[in-house]
Design a protein around this motif. Structure first.
Motif, PDB file in Angstrom:
ATOM      1  N   GLY A  41       0.816  -1.208   0.000  1.00 14.68           N
ATOM      2  CA  GLY A  41       0.000   0.000   0.000  1.00 14.68           C
ATOM      3  C   GLY A  41       0.841   1.246   0.000  1.00 14.68           C
ATOM      4  O   GLY A  41       1.248   1.741  -1.042  1.00 14.68           O
ATOM      5  N   ASN A  42       1.106   1.791   1.190  1.00 13.92           N
ATOM      6  CA  ASN A  42       1.918   3.006   1.349  1.00 13.92           C
ATOM      7  C   ASN A  42       1.338   4.159   0.515  1.00 13.92           C
ATOM      8  O   ASN A  42       2.037   4.806  -0.248  1.00 13.92           O
ATOM      9  N   CYS A  43       0.024   4.412   0.708  1.00 15.02           N
ATOM     10  CA  CYS A  43      -0.643   5.426  -0.115  1.00 15.02           C
ATOM     11  C   CYS A  43      -1.926   5.894   0.568  1.00 15.02           C
ATOM     12  O   CYS A  43      -2.351   5.334   1.580  1.00 15.02           O
ATOM     13  N   HIS A  44      -2.538   6.925   0.009  1.00 17.17           N
ATOM     14  CA  HIS A  44      -3.898   7.305   0.378  1.00 17.17           C
ATOM     15  C   HIS A  44      -4.852   6.319  -0.289  1.00 17.17           C
ATOM     16  O   HIS A  44      -4.705   6.015  -1.477  1.00 17.17           O
ATOM     17  N   ALA A  45      -5.850   5.833   0.454  1.00 17.85           N
ATOM     18  CA  ALA A  45      -6.757   4.851  -0.145  1.00 17.85           C
ATOM     19  C   ALA A  45      -8.019   4.701   0.686  1.00 17.85           C
ATOM     20  O   ALA A  45      -8.050   5.034   1.875  1.00 17.85           O
ATOM     21  N   SER A  46      -9.066   4.184   0.042  1.00 16.12           N
ATOM     22  CA  SER A  46     -10.259   3.706   0.724  1.00 16.12           C
ATOM     23  C   SER A  46      -9.968   2.320   1.274  1.00 16.12           C
ATOM     24  O   SER A  46      -9.370   1.479   0.590  1.00 16.12           O
ATOM     25  N   GLY A  47     -10.424   2.052   2.500  1.00 19.23           N
ATOM     26  CA  GLY A  47     -10.096   0.789   3.151  1.00 19.23           C
ATOM     27  C   GLY A  47     -10.573  -0.439   2.413  1.00 19.23           C
ATOM     28  O   GLY A  47      -9.827  -1.411   2.256  1.00 19.23           O
ATOM     29  N   THR A  48     -11.820  -0.435   1.948  1.00 20.40           N
ATOM     30  CA  THR A  48     -12.330  -1.618   1.259  1.00 20.40           C
ATOM     31  C   THR A  48     -11.629  -1.822  -0.079  1.00 20.40           C
ATOM     32  O   THR A  48     -11.343  -2.953  -0.477  1.00 20.40           O
ATOM     33  N   GLU A  49     -11.328  -0.726  -0.769  1.00 21.83           N
ATOM     34  CA  GLU A  49     -10.673  -0.843  -2.075  1.00 21.83           C
ATOM     35  C   GLU A  49      -9.244  -1.369  -1.945  1.00 21.83           C
ATOM     36  O   GLU A  49      -8.803  -2.202  -2.736  1.00 21.83           O
ATOM     37  N   ILE A  50      -8.519  -0.903  -0.932  1.00 23.27           N
ATOM     38  CA  ILE A  50      -7.123  -1.326  -0.821  1.00 23.27           C
ATOM     39  C   ILE A  50      -7.017  -2.775  -0.355  1.00 23.27           C
ATOM     40  O   ILE A  50      -6.084  -3.500  -0.727  1.00 23.27           O
ATOM     41  N   ILE A  51      -7.995  -3.229   0.435  1.00 28.53           N
ATOM     42  CA  ILE A  51      -8.006  -4.645   0.813  1.00 28.53           C
ATOM     43  C   ILE A  51      -8.273  -5.513  -0.415  1.00 28.53           C
ATOM     44  O   ILE A  51      -7.644  -6.555  -0.614  1.00 28.53           O
ATOM     45  N   ALA A  52      -9.219  -5.097  -1.261  1.00 25.55           N
ATOM     46  CA  ALA A  52      -9.477  -5.848  -2.493  1.00 25.55           C
ATOM     47  C   ALA A  52      -8.244  -5.865  -3.390  1.00 25.55           C
ATOM     48  O   ALA A  52      -7.938  -6.870  -4.038  1.00 25.55           O
ATOM     49  N   ARG A  53      -7.492  -4.755  -3.407  1.00 20.62           N
ATOM     50  CA  ARG A  53      -6.336  -4.640  -4.293  1.00 20.62           C
ATOM     51  C   ARG A  53      -5.146  -5.468  -3.818  1.00 20.62           C
ATOM     52  O   ARG A  53      -4.464  -6.112  -4.604  1.00 20.62           O
ATOM     53  N   TYR A  54      -4.908  -5.452  -2.511  1.00 20.75           N
ATOM     54  CA  TYR A  54      -3.683  -6.068  -1.990  1.00 20.75           C
ATOM     55  C   TYR A  54      -3.919  -7.291  -1.096  1.00 20.75           C
ATOM     56  O   TYR A  54      -2.950  -7.916  -0.654  1.00 20.75           O
ATOM     57  N   GLY A  55      -5.182  -7.628  -0.822  1.00 13.99           N
ATOM     58  CA  GLY A  55      -5.455  -8.686   0.148  1.00 13.99           C
ATOM     59  C   GLY A  55      -4.819 -10.024  -0.185  1.00 13.99           C
ATOM     60  O   GLY A  55      -4.236 -10.684   0.692  1.00 13.99           O
ATOM     61  N   GLU A  56      -4.907 -10.438  -1.430  1.00 11.40           N
ATOM     62  CA  GLU A  56      -4.361 -11.748  -1.789  1.00 11.40           C
ATOM     63  C   GLU A  56      -2.834 -11.743  -1.704  1.00 11.40           C
ATOM     64  O   GLU A  56      -2.231 -12.720  -1.222  1.00 11.40           O
ATOM     65  N   GLU A  57      -2.197 -10.676  -2.145  1.00 16.36           N
ATOM     66  CA  GLU A  57      -0.744 -10.573  -2.013  1.00 16.36           C
ATOM     67  C   GLU A  57      -0.333 -10.537  -0.549  1.00 16.36           C
ATOM     68  O   GLU A  57       0.687 -11.125  -0.160  1.00 16.36           O
ATOM     69  N   HIS A  58      -1.113  -9.871   0.270  1.00 15.33           N
ATOM     70  CA  HIS A  58      -0.855  -9.848   1.716  1.00 15.33           C
ATOM     71  C   HIS A  58      -0.867 -11.252   2.299  1.00 15.33           C
ATOM     72  O   HIS A  58       0.000 -11.626   3.099  1.00 15.33           O
ATOM     73  N   MET A  59      -1.847 -12.062   1.899  1.00 11.82           N
ATOM     74  CA  MET A  59      -1.947 -13.426   2.416  1.00 11.82           C
ATOM     75  C   MET A  59      -0.750 -14.264   2.000  1.00 11.82           C
ATOM     76  O   MET A  59      -0.263 -15.099   2.766  1.00 11.82           O
ATOM     77  N   ARG A  60      -0.224 -14.037   0.783  1.00 15.45           N
ATOM     78  CA  ARG A  60       0.937 -14.797   0.309  1.00 15.45           C
ATOM     79  C   ARG A  60       2.234 -14.323   0.953  1.00 15.45           C
ATOM     80  O   ARG A  60       3.104 -15.141   1.290  1.00 15.45           O
TER      81      ARG A  60
END
Length: 406
Positions: A145-164
């Motif tokens: 992340g490291n950015c300005h973002a909406s919480g639900t949108e950034i989880i959708a964007r990075y959630g799978e990479e976060h899990m890996r």
């Protein structure tokens, strides 16, 4: 003796802030625009709601007249009540910023007179030395992340990479905030809270108001959802608030929802957690039954802001207001002689406005209870008048910043 019940409808602004232009929010009006959309049929949603915004209880408590005093006009499509019960007015915010701590602290009699620290909106949000120190102290391989973002949108964007990868998702907004999203199972809730506590200690030199843990569950971008285990790590208020003063005078403060976190658990006798407006109302009703003479029950109804304001969901916000209004009847049935109910907000979050952030607005001030006669209390200079009214009602000395309207 008396009791007080202070309910914050998180983000329910009524427009008209005299300094709105300085925040890029001139013309923002949470109530007014929701009512306008409803009256035009633009807030209809099958299975949820339709038609004009319908808030009979709050209208009878002066809400529509508050809107006119705050922003110059009655909300569209909402019928005027035959009679108003209780005290009604609006309040300006004097604190710098339009964030949750500033609003709540000022409501509790302690305006924020300093400037918060903020992260840049363009490029990387967080300085490299902060990221390196945080990752080293928390033993994580990096952040996403490291950015300005909406919480639900950034989880959708990075959630799978976060899990890996095991890297937490870190982001911010226009508020003075550092937010961390992590999966409750793959990363672990306790580990997330520990990461946020470390971040809190490292962020003090940056004058950041809150670190927020945003746990989520699910297996893919299509199924991720945030859980009710959110936790806010706030800096303590700069001076004693109404809550501290009440505890010092032997009163109990029942903090429901995120109130305890917002005040860094200072001046709080009892913390009651609940997730969602209905559960928060259930907890408030139970606390009313249990509150003793001299007590304050203080609740933040977070869904208006978190689920609907930030997500720019007008039908959802309207339906939530209508549901809250209906449940006020349950509150009223529990009141006894000497009780005071105050309904207000901590800032605006106009769901029709550009972006996804809070909006600088006046807030409603509704105060009622058995034996309280109806009258306008006008547009108050500061939210601190709310806290000082509670102080006067509960019989403790006045603070330095506000003036009771009782």
């Amino acid at each position: 003796m008396a009791r007080a019940f202070l309910f914050v409808l998180d983000s329910f602004g009524v427009g008209g802030a005299p300094d709105a232009a300085a925040y890029g929010d001139e013309g923002a009006d949470t109530l007014g625009h929701i009512a306008e959309f409803c009256a035009a049929g633009a807030a209809d949603r099958a299975g949820l709601r339709s038609g004009a915004l319908t808030l009979p209880n709050m209208s009878a408590l002066g809400l529509l007249h508050i809107a006119r005093a705050a922003s110059g006009q009655f909300p569209a499509g909402m019928p005027l009540p035959d009679k108003i019960y209780g005290l009604y007015g609006a309040a300006n915010e004097t604190s710098r910023g339009k964030d949750t701590p500033s609003g709540h602290w000022e409501i509790a009699g302690t305006p924020v007179t300093f400037d918060w620290g903020y992260f840049p909106s363009e490029g990387d949000a967080f300085p490299q030395e902060l990221i390196e120190a945080l990752c080293r102290a928390a033993d994580v391989p990096g952040i996403l992340g490291n950015c300005h973002a909406s919480g639900t949108e950034i989880i959708a964007r990075y959630g799978e990479e976060h899990m890996r990868s095991g890297k937490p998702i870190c982001y911010t907004s226009s508020d003075s905030v550092f937010q961390v999203a992590a999966h409750e199972v793959y990363f672990g809730l306790d580990r997330l809270l520990n990461f946020c506590q470390i971040a809190r200690s490292l962020l003090d030199p940056y004058n950041i108001g809150r670190v927020i843990a945003r746990p989520f569950i699910g297996q893919s971008a299509a199924t991720f959802q945030r859980t009710g285990n959110r936790r806010d790590f706030s800096v303590p208020p700069p001076e004693p608030t109404l809550l501290d003063r009440l505890v010092q005078h032997g009163r109990n403060v029942h903090a429901i929802g995120k109130i305890g976190d917002i005040f860094a658990h200072q001046g709080v006798s009892r913390v009651i957690k609940a997730n969602g407006n209905d559960a928060l109302m259930d907890a408030s009703l139970a606390a009313i039954d249990e509150a003793e003479d001299g007590d304050l029950v203080f609740t933040n109804f977070v869904d208006f802001d978190m689920l609907y304001g930030h997500r720019r969901d007008v039908p959802g916000y309207a339906a939530a207001l209508e549901a809250f209004d209906e449940r006020l009847t349950e509150v009223n049935q529990k009141l006894r002689a000497g009780d005071l109910v105050i309904l207000t907000a901590d800032h605006g979050c106009d769901p029709t406005w550009r972006g996804t952030d809070h909006t600088r607005e006046r807030v409603p001030v509704i105060a009622y209870g058995p034996g309280i006669r109806s009258r306008s209390v006008g547009v108050r200079r500061t939210y601190a008048d709310i806290g000082e009214s509670v102080a006067r009602h509960l019989g403790i000395p006045a603070g330095p910043y506000g003036r009771s309207f009782l």
